[in-house]
Scaffold this active site. Sequence first.
Site: not given
Length: 255
Positions: A106, A109, A129
């Site tokens: 994240g 991201e 991930e």
Amino acid sequence: MTVTLEVADGVGTLRLDRPPMNALDVATQDRIKELAEEAAHRTDVRAVVVYGGEKVFAAGADIKEMRAMDHTAMILRARALQDSFTAVARIPKPVVAAVTGYALGGGCELALCADFRVAGDNAKLGQPEILLGLIPGAGGTQRLARLIGPSRAKDLIFTGRQVGADEALALGLVDRVVPAAEVYEQARAWAAALARGPALALRAAKESVDTGLETDLDTGLAVERNWFAGLFATEDRERGMRSFVEEGPGRAKFL
Ligand SMILES: CCCCCCCCCCCCC/C=C/C(=O)SCCNC(=O)CCNC(=O)[C@H](O)C(C)(C)COP(=O)(O)OP(=O)(O)OC[C@H]1O[C@@H](n2cnc3c(N)ncnc32)[C@H](O)[C@@H]1OP(=O)(O)O
């Protein structure tokens, strides 16, 4: 508070502060959305820097929090998480990510939601991930492929490997690599220069490019021409053309 928005001289710094690794728990994700929307609407914010502090950008979603989640909870949560990061991507102003240390999962991201990424020479980015039996869930499969191309994105997502600053630069995942101690200063200087630019034209440029990536060519061209024609009504256009005609080659620049 794990996320703050500090505004000075037209630049809003969206600052993550959740030691030790800025793990993105639900509260932090929701706060990012709130402050991204605030930065989008504040007239005293003309550009934004997303920053995690000197040591780390963000090591990803909070695995300890996620571990307690079941499938149903995640079905309910997944959209809110994507919306949180999309709020950053949709800020209609230049956004620069100041990437220090780790930007993983994240965290990567979130950096992908900026227009530009300045990385420290010790930065490590990736989408690990897959090592947790997951895939990126905050837009990474879409934004990473759009930024660096599908095969390079699949390499990082399929393997979960981290890339150092130099490889990230070569991939196009980051735009500048600077000494680790200078990341925020350089990112802020870039944002401050853009903050001096014509706000509506910058908004038009960002929206035209980003919308174009999400739609067909005819629609993208329509967005471009509507903005292009619309900008002829602005004072910035008047000033820019007057400056060129009256002042010649030494005309004002903002970058
Ligand atoms: C009811 C609703 C609930 C909702 C809950 C979830 C909401 C939805 C979320 C959905 C998100 C989808 C998209 C994103 C997914 C992800 O990001 S998955 C996570 C991806 N990130 C990683 O896999 C990185 C994990 N961390 C590491 O690999 C290493 O920590 C490191 C970053 C390489 C650093 O290593 P090192 O320097 O050795 O330090 P460590 O000792 O490992 O870590 C220091 C402490 O920090 C803690 N920590 C690190 N990363 C995380 C993390 N991602 N989540 C939680 N905690 C983390 C680590 O546990 C250490 O803690 P202490 O032991 O307590 O010191």
